[in-house]
Design an enzyme around this catalytic site. Structure first.
Site, PDB file in Angstrom:
ATOM      1  N   ASP A 240       9.272  -0.844   0.071  1.00 27.73           N
ATOM      2  CA  ASP A 240      10.115   0.216  -0.499  1.00 27.73           C
ATOM      3  C   ASP A 240      10.914   1.052   0.492  1.00 27.73           C
ATOM      4  O   ASP A 240      11.087   2.257   0.291  1.00 27.73           O
ATOM      5  CB  ASP A 240       9.277   1.154  -1.359  1.00 27.73           C
ATOM      6  CG  ASP A 240       8.667   0.460  -2.555  1.00 27.73           C
ATOM      7  OD1 ASP A 240       9.055  -0.681  -2.850  1.00 27.73           O
ATOM      8  OD2 ASP A 240       7.790   1.063  -3.198  1.00 27.73           O
TER       9      ASP A 240
ATOM     10  N   TYR B 117       0.911   5.810  -1.811  1.00 29.77           N
ATOM     11  CA  TYR B 117       1.277   5.212  -3.098  1.00 29.77           C
ATOM     12  C   TYR B 117       1.412   3.694  -2.943  1.00 29.77           C
ATOM     13  O   TYR B 117       0.441   2.968  -3.047  1.00 29.77           O
ATOM     14  CB  TYR B 117       2.569   5.839  -3.651  1.00 29.77           C
ATOM     15  CG  TYR B 117       2.356   7.271  -4.077  1.00 29.77           C
ATOM     16  CD1 TYR B 117       1.858   7.568  -5.335  1.00 29.77           C
ATOM     17  CD2 TYR B 117       2.627   8.329  -3.211  1.00 29.77           C
ATOM     18  CE1 TYR B 117       1.633   8.883  -5.731  1.00 29.77           C
ATOM     19  CE2 TYR B 117       2.412   9.641  -3.595  1.00 29.77           C
ATOM     20  CZ  TYR B 117       1.916   9.915  -4.857  1.00 29.77           C
ATOM     21  OH  TYR B 117       1.687  11.210  -5.238  1.00 29.77           O
ATOM     22  N   CYS B 118       2.612   3.240  -2.689  1.00 28.42           N
ATOM     23  CA  CYS B 118       2.882   1.802  -2.722  1.00 28.42           C
ATOM     24  C   CYS B 118       2.262   1.039  -1.556  1.00 28.42           C
ATOM     25  O   CYS B 118       1.830  -0.099  -1.732  1.00 28.42           O
ATOM     26  CB  CYS B 118       4.380   1.557  -2.808  1.00 28.42           C
ATOM     27  SG  CYS B 118       5.080   2.242  -4.342  1.00 28.42           S
ATOM     28  N   VAL B 119       2.197   1.635  -0.376  1.00 27.35           N
ATOM     29  CA  VAL B 119       1.563   0.943   0.752  1.00 27.35           C
ATOM     30  C   VAL B 119       0.071   0.793   0.477  1.00 27.35           C
ATOM     31  O   VAL B 119      -0.493  -0.291   0.624  1.00 27.35           O
ATOM     32  CB  VAL B 119       1.832   1.674   2.087  1.00 27.35           C
ATOM     33  CG1 VAL B 119       1.007   1.082   3.220  1.00 27.35           C
ATOM     34  CG2 VAL B 119       3.327   1.628   2.428  1.00 27.35           C
TER      35      VAL B 119
ATOM     36  N   THR C 267      -0.504  -1.739  -2.429  1.00 27.81           N
ATOM     37  CA  THR C 267      -0.183  -3.109  -2.043  1.00 27.81           C
ATOM     38  C   THR C 267      -1.210  -3.646  -1.052  1.00 27.81           C
ATOM     39  O   THR C 267      -1.589  -4.822  -1.126  1.00 27.81           O
ATOM     40  CB  THR C 267       1.254  -3.182  -1.490  1.00 27.81           C
ATOM     41  OG1 THR C 267       2.150  -2.728  -2.527  1.00 27.81           O
ATOM     42  CG2 THR C 267       1.631  -4.594  -1.085  1.00 27.81           C
TER      43      THR C 267
END
Length: 175
Positions: free
Chosen positions: A9, A107-109, A112
């Site tokens: 992202d 969040y995304c790290v 994932t």
């Protein structure tokens, strides 16, 4: 070890709001150059969906500072977990290690990294290669630096039969 570099992202709309966002983008671009030199694929995840990430919105574009190449793979995703209903698992078929970098740390790290291990991958989390909101988490009383350090520590201590998470600085990543 058959590794792929996964960049999470790093989008134009997010970089100005991240702690040291432009510095991070430059560091990741250098890491991507090193990966390509060694024949390691570069995969960039791109969040799509919602008002902030509308496909046609200019800020949804991946950060130009990354200097992505036409040979790099862009995988669009719609959730914090880069694997959730995306093509990421298929793109990584045949690999056993994900070198993970990008935003946002908490969040995304994080999502994932956890999902990658659940999918059977070993993860190398780039210690100085992910970031969070510039103002940290004021409700929790944590600075950006504390959030990053905490996630480096928590993810590296994670126990999962699918894979491991190790934390390495950019300088320690040799592909």
């Amino acid at each position: 070890m058959r590794a792929a570099l996964v960049i999470v992202d790093m989008q134009e709309v997010l970089i100005p709001h991240m702690w040291r966002g432009e510095e991070l983008a430059d560091r990741i671009a250098g890491l991507a150059d090193r990966a390509r030199e060694r024949g390691v694929p570069v995969v960039a995840l791109q969040q799509i969906g919602g008002a902030m990430f509308a496909p046609e919105a200019p800020g949804t574009r991946l950060c130009e500072r990354l200097r992505l190449h036409p040979s790099d793979i862009v995988v669009q995703k719609s959730a914090v977990d880069g694997f959730y209903r995306s093509a990421l698992a298929e793109v990584l078929d045949g690999f056993d290690t994900v070198v993970l970098t990008g935003v946002g740390t908490d969040y995304c790290v994080d999502a994932t990294a956890r999902s990658a291990v659940s999918h059977g991958f070993d993860v190398v989390l780039v210690e100085d290669g992910h970031s969070t909101a510039a103002n940290g988490d004021q409700e929790a009383g944590l600075t950006a630096e504390q959030i990053i350090a905490r996630h480096n520590r928590l993810l590296s201590a994670m126990i999962h039969p699918g894979g491991t998470v190790t934390v390495r600085s950019t300088a320690e990543i040799f592909f």
